[in-house]
Design a protein around this motif. Structure first.
Motif, mmCIF file in Angstrom:
data_model
loop_
_atom_site.group_PDB
_atom_site.id
_atom_site.type_symbol
_atom_site.label_atom_id
_atom_site.label_comp_id
_atom_site.label_asym_id
_atom_site.label_seq_id
_atom_site.Cartn_x
_atom_site.Cartn_y
_atom_site.Cartn_z
ATOM 1 N N LYS A 154 -22.606 3.037 -39.969
ATOM 2 C CA LYS A 154 -23.193 4.221 -40.592
ATOM 3 C C LYS A 154 -22.953 5.455 -39.727
ATOM 4 O O LYS A 154 -22.927 5.376 -38.508
ATOM 5 N N ARG A 155 -22.803 6.583 -40.394
ATOM 6 C CA ARG A 155 -22.711 7.865 -39.719
ATOM 7 C C ARG A 155 -24.054 8.581 -39.815
ATOM 8 O O ARG A 155 -24.619 8.692 -40.896
ATOM 9 N N GLU A 156 -24.584 9.049 -38.706
ATOM 10 C CA GLU A 156 -25.837 9.813 -38.745
ATOM 11 C C GLU A 156 -25.625 11.136 -39.465
ATOM 12 O O GLU A 156 -24.534 11.708 -39.441
ATOM 13 N N ARG A 157 -26.678 11.624 -40.069
ATOM 14 C CA ARG A 157 -26.608 12.902 -40.777
ATOM 15 C C ARG A 157 -26.452 14.069 -39.800
ATOM 16 O O ARG A 157 -26.849 13.994 -38.637
ATOM 17 N N ILE A 158 -25.902 15.154 -40.312
ATOM 18 C CA ILE A 158 -25.836 16.403 -39.560
ATOM 19 C C ILE A 158 -27.211 17.056 -39.703
ATOM 20 O O ILE A 158 -27.560 17.557 -40.774
ATOM 21 N N LEU A 204 -27.431 6.467 -47.196
ATOM 22 C CA LEU A 204 -26.230 5.811 -46.702
ATOM 23 C C LEU A 204 -25.897 6.267 -45.287
ATOM 24 O O LEU A 204 -25.127 5.603 -44.571
ATOM 25 N N ASN A 205 -26.446 7.422 -44.885
ATOM 26 C CA ASN A 205 -26.306 7.888 -43.511
ATOM 27 C C ASN A 205 -27.495 7.419 -42.674
ATOM 28 O O ASN A 205 -27.355 6.650 -41.744
ATOM 29 N N ASP A 206 -28.679 7.895 -43.011
ATOM 30 C CA ASP A 206 -29.905 7.454 -42.331
ATOM 31 C C ASP A 206 -31.088 7.823 -43.221
ATOM 32 O O ASP A 206 -30.912 8.190 -44.376
ATOM 33 N N CYS A 207 -32.279 7.714 -42.696
ATOM 34 C CA CYS A 207 -33.484 7.889 -43.530
ATOM 35 C C CYS A 207 -33.995 9.319 -43.573
ATOM 36 O O CYS A 207 -35.083 9.565 -44.093
#
Length: 480
Positions: A154-158, A204-207
């Protein structure tokens, strides 16, 4: 290295709009010296043949190329045609996809289509850039790549959107056909509506449900657009403009833009429109505010997981109307659980607010995608067997509702282009200053409500099958 980003062709009576997702990707890559083109076949009203011809010419420039496609549920067939075509004429090209539809269906799409090399999952700027600067066999966070499916990271959100460059402007005002430029001040929404893909997409990135730009960054972009294009209106395309219970962002943005004369269109949940905010939105220059009322039927609102009842929409419309702001009411007239009285309630709500608000065509019904959270509820109710792709096939609890919808569609489809010729102008600019257009639009909406109410009454009197379609066709003849 050459990158082409494609928004697929599709049929629509609506006016074109910018694809902000592709525009952000282009800006991010070009800020890092990667040449990036956008083929917006939808906005430019290109046919699939014209789209393929453009791709063929573009591929002649360089064999070392990456082509990204942004498919929607409605453009699935063209997605297949374009992907197969690219690999047939340029087997070495890397073909990838991104956006809500591709991200949420990544396993199915990569498994089913051999021409598809990768999917950029969720928020795409950093993932795409890192995919491009690394050898393609390297596993990159946020990239679901063929051969490395089981190693997906997963890629963390910006979290701070101010780090992104302003989105690229790749369409001219003429190509937008009078529609305003678009701008983003946040991404995501704190809501969890069961029919909506927004929450599922960002998970899909994080919560983290919603991320933001500062009022200073937003103001700087708007001032640049005014300087570069002499604009007088903008569309804020946030999933939800409001971010929490605080009014600070709105207050600061009003102050930052106090030197400009510019109008805005934006969207919000009904419960986010307070009396104070309506006044500040007017001060900001808001002319049109879209709210997700969705339904006046309480059981449907619970099904949609709105977390509010219809009184919030009533209040929001009043607050906006009192401040001279046009309310665009997003509404789902038909869904698989609604009953005859529920459709009538919906009709009465539209009738109540049609004199101060705008509505998309009221034959709207719930489209159910394979990845929507609402699917689980329909399975539980015995109305769905998870059959179909990309849409799920659902049965209607009341078959008469489905028949009303089918007959009402005949009426609405006969003048859909005429309806949106007016509605698109009003949705962009508001009712104020467009009285003549509004009166013509309202006449069509009044006819819609009258005809739908009549169909409901025919159903209650067991006359729908006998008289419904004949009645609608007679109405169509009388309006010629």
């Amino acid at each position: 290295m050459m990158v082409l980003l494609i928004n697929l062709p599709g049929e629509s009576v609506r006016k074109p709009e910018e694809h902000c997702g592709l525009a952000f990707l282009k800006a991010y890559l070009e800020a890092r010296d990667i040449c990036t083109d956008i083929l917006d076949a939808y906005a430019k009203r290109l046919s699939i043949t014209e789209c393929l011809s453009y791709i063929m010419e573009w591929l002649k420039q360089d064999d070392n190329c990456y082509i990204g496609i942004s498919p929607f549920v409605t453009s699935h067939e063209n997605f297949i045609i374009v992907g197969e075509y690219i690999k047939r004429i340029s087997p070495s090209a890397i073909v990838f996809a991104g956006g809500h539809y591709a991200s949420l269906n990544k396993e199915y799409l990569l498994r089913t289509y051999g021409w598809l090399d990768a999917i950029i999952v969720g928020e795409g700027e950093i993932s795409l850039y890192e995919m491009l600067i690394n050898p393609f066999n390297v596993n990159v966070a946020g990239v679901y790549r063929r051969g490395l499916e089981d190693k997906f990271i997963k890629r963390e959100r910006i979290k701070n959107l101010d780090v992104l460059p302003f989105q690229a402007r790749y369409l001219t005002p003429n190509e937008l056909e009078g529609q305003p430029f678009a701008i983003t001040t946040s991404r995501g929404c704190y809501g969890e509506c069961s029919f909506c893909s927004i929450s599922s997409f960002y998970k899909l990135n994080d919560c983290i449900k919603q991320t933001f730009r500062s009022p200073q960054s937003v103001s700087a972009e708007i001032h640049r657009l005014v300087d570069d294009y002499n604009i007088s209106s903008l569309k804020i395309v946030d999933d939800n403009f409001f971010r929490d219970k605080s009014d600070d962002f709105l207050d600061e943005l009003v102050n930052e833009l106090s030197d400009l004369e510019i109008s805005f269109r934006l969207s919000a949940r009904p419960n986010d429109i307070t009396e104070y905010r309506a006044k500040k939105l007017k001060e900001l220059g808001a002319t049109v505010i879209g709210i997700g009322a969705e339904s006046a039927h309480e059981d449907s609102l619970r099904l949609f997981n709105k977390g509010i009842d219809i009184s919030y929409s009533d209040r929001a419309i009043k607050y906006l109307s009192d401040n001279g702001i046009t309310c665009l009411v997003n509404f789902i007239m038909f869904n698989p659980i609604i009953d005859i009285d529920g459709v009538l309630e919906n009709c009465l709500f539209v009738e109540k607010h049609m004199h101060e608000s705008l509505f998309h065509r009221i034959n709207s019904h719930l489209w159910i995608r394979t990845t929507d959270p609402i699917v689980d509820k329909f399975v539980e109710l015995g109305l769905c067997d998870r059959q179909g792709f990309p849409y799920i096939e659902c049965r209607y609890k009341n078959k008469e509702i489905l028949r009303i919808r089918e007959i009402f569609d005949i009426w609405c489809n006969h003048n859909m282009k005429e309806y949106y010729a007016d509605a698109d102008i009003l949705m962009a600019n508001g009712i104020v200053g467009n009285k003549h257009i509004y009166e013509h639009y309202k006449k069509m909406l009044e006819q819609d409500v009258e005809i739908l109410k009549d169909l409901v009454m025919m159903c209650k009197e067991n006359r729908l099958e006998q008289d419904g379609e004949k009645y609608v066709r007679k109405c169509m003849e009388e309006t010629k």
